[in-house]
Motif scaffolding. Sequence first.
Motif, mmCIF file in Angstrom:
data_model
loop_
_atom_site.group_PDB
_atom_site.id
_atom_site.type_symbol
_atom_site.label_atom_id
_atom_site.label_comp_id
_atom_site.label_asym_id
_atom_site.label_seq_id
_atom_site.Cartn_x
_atom_site.Cartn_y
_atom_site.Cartn_z
ATOM 1 N N SER A 137 1.721 -6.648 4.908
ATOM 2 C CA SER A 137 2.515 -6.599 3.670
ATOM 3 C C SER A 137 1.785 -5.841 2.575
ATOM 4 O O SER A 137 2.419 -5.161 1.760
ATOM 5 C CB SER A 137 2.869 -8.007 3.208
ATOM 6 N N ARG A 138 0.471 -5.966 2.547
ATOM 7 C CA ARG A 138 -0.321 -5.202 1.574
ATOM 8 C C ARG A 138 -0.086 -3.710 1.789
ATOM 9 O O ARG A 138 0.193 -2.974 0.856
ATOM 10 C CB ARG A 138 -1.807 -5.516 1.719
ATOM 11 N N GLY A 139 -0.188 -3.273 3.034
ATOM 12 C CA GLY A 139 0.009 -1.865 3.345
ATOM 13 C C GLY A 139 1.399 -1.385 2.990
ATOM 14 O O GLY A 139 1.580 -0.293 2.450
ATOM 15 N N GLU A 140 2.392 -2.217 3.270
ATOM 16 C CA GLU A 140 3.774 -1.851 2.947
ATOM 17 C C GLU A 140 3.975 -1.745 1.437
ATOM 18 O O GLU A 140 4.585 -0.792 0.949
ATOM 19 C CB GLU A 140 4.738 -2.881 3.528
ATOM 20 N N ALA A 141 3.449 -2.709 0.695
ATOM 21 C CA ALA A 141 3.608 -2.697 -0.764
ATOM 22 C C ALA A 141 2.918 -1.487 -1.382
ATOM 23 O O ALA A 141 3.479 -0.814 -2.258
ATOM 24 C CB ALA A 141 3.052 -3.996 -1.360
ATOM 25 N N ILE A 142 1.710 -1.193 -0.920
ATOM 26 C CA ILE A 142 0.985 -0.045 -1.460
ATOM 27 C C ILE A 142 1.675 1.254 -1.066
ATOM 28 O O ILE A 142 1.782 2.177 -1.888
ATOM 29 C CB ILE A 142 -0.493 -0.080 -1.029
ATOM 30 N N SER A 143 2.165 1.332 0.146
ATOM 31 C CA SER A 143 2.899 2.535 0.566
ATOM 32 C C SER A 143 4.122 2.768 -0.310
ATOM 33 O O SER A 143 4.411 3.908 -0.702
ATOM 34 C CB SER A 143 3.332 2.415 2.026
ATOM 35 N N LYS A 144 4.847 1.717 -0.638
ATOM 36 C CA LYS A 144 6.020 1.841 -1.504
ATOM 37 C C LYS A 144 5.594 2.289 -2.905
ATOM 38 O O LYS A 144 6.257 3.127 -3.523
ATOM 39 C CB LYS A 144 6.793 0.529 -1.587
ATOM 40 N N ALA A 145 4.493 1.738 -3.409
ATOM 41 C CA ALA A 145 4.009 2.139 -4.732
ATOM 42 C C ALA A 145 3.632 3.620 -4.734
ATOM 43 O O ALA A 145 3.954 4.352 -5.687
ATOM 44 C CB ALA A 145 2.824 1.273 -5.154
ATOM 45 N N ILE A 146 2.982 4.071 -3.680
ATOM 46 C CA ILE A 146 2.611 5.488 -3.567
ATOM 47 C C ILE A 146 3.869 6.354 -3.519
ATOM 48 O O ILE A 146 3.939 7.406 -4.162
ATOM 49 C CB ILE A 146 1.719 5.733 -2.336
ATOM 50 N N GLU A 147 4.857 5.912 -2.773
ATOM 51 C CA GLU A 147 6.113 6.659 -2.667
ATOM 52 C C GLU A 147 6.806 6.768 -4.030
ATOM 53 O O GLU A 147 7.301 7.829 -4.407
ATOM 54 C CB GLU A 147 7.021 5.960 -1.659
ATOM 55 N N ILE A 148 6.817 5.679 -4.763
ATOM 56 C CA ILE A 148 7.444 5.696 -6.089
ATOM 57 C C ILE A 148 6.673 6.605 -7.032
ATOM 58 O O ILE A 148 7.273 7.403 -7.767
ATOM 59 C CB ILE A 148 7.560 4.267 -6.652
ATOM 60 N N ILE A 149 5.358 6.516 -7.023
ATOM 61 C CA ILE A 149 4.556 7.383 -7.893
ATOM 62 C C ILE A 149 4.760 8.844 -7.504
ATOM 63 O O ILE A 149 4.834 9.719 -8.367
ATOM 64 C CB ILE A 149 3.075 6.954 -7.878
ATOM 65 N N GLY A 168 12.692 10.043 -6.163
ATOM 66 C CA GLY A 168 12.260 8.800 -6.786
ATOM 67 C C GLY A 168 13.316 7.722 -6.689
ATOM 68 O O GLY A 168 13.014 6.560 -6.433
ATOM 69 N N ALA A 169 14.565 8.091 -6.875
ATOM 70 C CA ALA A 169 15.647 7.116 -6.782
ATOM 71 C C ALA A 169 15.718 6.548 -5.376
ATOM 72 O O ALA A 169 15.901 5.343 -5.194
ATOM 73 C CB ALA A 169 16.978 7.760 -7.172
ATOM 74 N N GLY A 170 15.569 7.403 -4.378
ATOM 75 C CA GLY A 170 15.583 6.938 -3.005
ATOM 76 C C GLY A 170 14.448 5.959 -2.744
ATOM 77 O O GLY A 170 14.632 4.935 -2.088
ATOM 78 N N ALA A 171 13.290 6.261 -3.282
ATOM 79 C CA ALA A 171 12.140 5.373 -3.114
ATOM 80 C C ALA A 171 12.418 4.026 -3.746
ATOM 81 O O ALA A 171 12.134 2.976 -3.162
ATOM 82 C CB ALA A 171 10.892 6.003 -3.744
ATOM 83 N N TYR A 172 12.994 4.048 -4.918
ATOM 84 C CA TYR A 172 13.235 2.790 -5.600
ATOM 85 C C TYR A 172 14.356 2.001 -4.938
ATOM 86 O O TYR A 172 14.271 0.786 -4.818
ATOM 87 C CB TYR A 172 13.555 3.022 -7.078
ATOM 88 N N ALA A 229 7.081 0.330 -9.093
ATOM 89 C CA ALA A 229 5.704 0.563 -8.638
ATOM 90 C C ALA A 229 4.791 -0.569 -9.097
ATOM 91 O O ALA A 229 3.950 -1.047 -8.318
ATOM 92 C CB ALA A 229 5.202 1.914 -9.155
ATOM 93 N N LEU A 230 4.963 -1.006 -10.332
ATOM 94 C CA LEU A 230 4.137 -2.113 -10.842
ATOM 95 C C LEU A 230 4.401 -3.402 -10.060
ATOM 96 O O LEU A 230 3.458 -4.141 -9.759
ATOM 97 C CB LEU A 230 4.385 -2.312 -12.336
ATOM 98 N N GLU A 231 5.658 -3.645 -9.706
ATOM 99 C CA GLU A 231 5.988 -4.813 -8.865
ATOM 100 C C GLU A 231 5.249 -4.751 -7.537
ATOM 101 O O GLU A 231 4.706 -5.750 -7.061
ATOM 102 C CB GLU A 231 7.488 -4.835 -8.552
ATOM 103 N N MET A 262 -3.593 8.290 -9.357
ATOM 104 C CA MET A 262 -3.096 6.958 -9.027
ATOM 105 C C MET A 262 -2.814 6.840 -7.531
ATOM 106 O O MET A 262 -3.159 5.819 -6.913
ATOM 107 C CB MET A 262 -1.813 6.661 -9.813
ATOM 108 N N SER A 263 -2.217 7.851 -6.962
ATOM 109 C CA SER A 263 -1.915 7.819 -5.525
ATOM 110 C C SER A 263 -3.196 7.724 -4.702
ATOM 111 O O SER A 263 -3.267 6.961 -3.726
ATOM 112 C CB SER A 263 -1.124 9.059 -5.112
ATOM 113 N N ARG A 264 -4.208 8.486 -5.087
ATOM 114 C CA ARG A 264 -5.482 8.433 -4.355
ATOM 115 C C ARG A 264 -6.153 7.073 -4.502
ATOM 116 O O ARG A 264 -6.715 6.542 -3.543
ATOM 117 C CB ARG A 264 -6.410 9.558 -4.816
ATOM 118 N N ARG A 265 -6.077 6.478 -5.690
ATOM 119 C CA ARG A 265 -6.670 5.151 -5.896
ATOM 120 C C ARG A 265 -5.926 4.090 -5.096
ATOM 121 O O ARG A 265 -6.530 3.148 -4.584
ATOM 122 C CB ARG A 265 -6.687 4.783 -7.386
ATOM 123 N N LEU A 266 -4.604 4.247 -4.986
ATOM 124 C CA LEU A 266 -3.839 3.303 -4.182
ATOM 125 C C LEU A 266 -4.206 3.412 -2.707
ATOM 126 O O LEU A 266 -4.326 2.388 -2.012
ATOM 127 C CB LEU A 266 -2.339 3.518 -4.386
#
Length: 136
Positions: A53-65, A6-10, A35-37, A91-95
């Motif tokens: 950018s949408r795909g990148e942002a969602i991928s990062k959110a999935i990684e953090i979750i 998680g730290a690496g993801a963040y 993840a909320l950001e 949450m990951s599946r919904r993302l």
Amino acid sequence: MGYSRGAGAYQQIRTGGGIESADAHGLITLLMDGALERIRLAVACIATGNVASRGEAISKAIEIIGGLQAALNHDVQTTLVERLDALYDYMSRRLLFANMHADTLALDEVATLLGQVRDSWVAIPAEDRQVAGAGA
């Protein structure tokens, strides 16, 4: 430790921010905030039609979750750990769905759910945080 993933993801999405000095409770809070950001950014990207950018942002959110999910302490035998594990999976599946369908409602749903988890997490009294440990 489960926090390292998680730290690496963040760290990949935020520079500085005090990760080095954060305790386990603070790190989990930072991960949720990150993840909320990214979810908010994805909503903005949908509004502007920025698919990459949408795909990148969602991928990062999935990684953090995923990092939050990995940080759950499964040695603590409570239904809370099981429910959080299932919730993070949901949450990951919904993302993923939101990314595939440019669905802001799915993003809003995840943001609401994660926001509720975050609010509960930060409300844990300081004296109980050691017991709560890694997000369970």
